[in-house]
Design a protein around this motif. Structure first.
Motif: not given
Length: 245
Positions: A56-64, A70-83
């Motif tokens: 879920k979107t963290p409370k500190v961010l919803t307070d702002l 829901p917080m999501l990320i593409t699998s491609k971005h997981v791959d590119t930030i990881m490698n």
């Protein structure tokens, strides 16, 4: 914590009423497991057609002002930030490693600093975390608010992490955000441990500034993007990224 929430492929179905009333989707897989599978190139087809659920979107961010989505990320971005490298010549690979990537959801719950993006202020925020990349640079995360994503064959409203990487020249980056009134949140205690090095410090005014006017301006931006996005229900009644320079 968000780090122990689930995401990835189809399975047991759980309702996320905060995201989109009436829409159901699976959150049956821990984010850390999804990262392992992407790193091992498992479940390829499933990840090609679905974003990965981070929590879920963290409370500190919803307070702002961010919507509780829901917080999501593409699998491609997981791959590119990881490698550090890969087959796509147009992709920006950041080489964080899978174990560091797994820590990002929890780090977003307790950030050092949150600011409006300098490249896309009407779409994204930048979160400075306490994490460091393999070279010792502070890790920032870029989050597109009031976006949409495809998750288990359902198009859902979401806040989407579009990148994460170690930021060089962080002092100039922070100085510019302060000068341009883009800072939304600053944790004074975490700032002491977040950036350690010769000649590196936060601007003095951050320790005394009230960011209420910045936050009010930002909330209006969030409200406008929400009402302009057709995926959001009752929108009239509700309030790939460039690198940040």
């Amino acid at each position: 914590t968000a780090g122990t929430q689930a995401g990835g492929t189809a399975g047991g179905v759980t309702a996320e009423a905060e995201a989109q009333p009436g829409v159901q989707y699976s959150i049956d897989k821990p984010f850390s497991q999804a990262v392992d599978e992407i790193a091992a190139h498992q479940q390829g087809k499933a990840y090609e057609t679905s974003h990965v659920y981070m929590g879920k979107t963290p409370k500190v961010l919803t307070d702002l002002g961010l919507s509780q989505l829901p917080m999501l990320i593409t699998s491609k971005h997981v791959d590119t930030i990881m490698n550090a490298s890969g087959p796509d010549p147009k992709a920006n690979y950041h080489g964080l490693g899978k174990e560091l990537v797994k820590q990002i959801p929890e780090a977003l719950e307790n950030p050092v600093m949150v600011m409006m993006s300098n490249t896309k202020p009407n779409e994204s925020i930048v979160v400075l975390t306490t994490l460091k990349d393999p070279k010792g640079n502070p890790l920032i995360s870029i989050i597109r608010f009031n976006g949409s994503a495809r998750y288990n064959n359902v198009q859902i409203a979401s806040n989407v992490m579009t990148s994460a990487y170690g930021k060089t020249n962080i002092q100039n980056f922070i100085r510019r955000a302060a000068d341009e009134n883009r800072v939304l949140y600053f944790d004074k205690q975490k700032s002491q441990q977040a950036i350690q090095g010769p000649g590196v410090q936060f601007p003095d005014e951050l320790y005394a500034t009230d960011f209420s006017s910045n936050i009010a301006r930002f909330r209006e931006i969030v409200k406008r993007t929400r009402t302009s996005n057709s995926i959001y229900p009752n929108k009239a009644n509700n309030t790939q990224n460039k690198s940040e320079s």
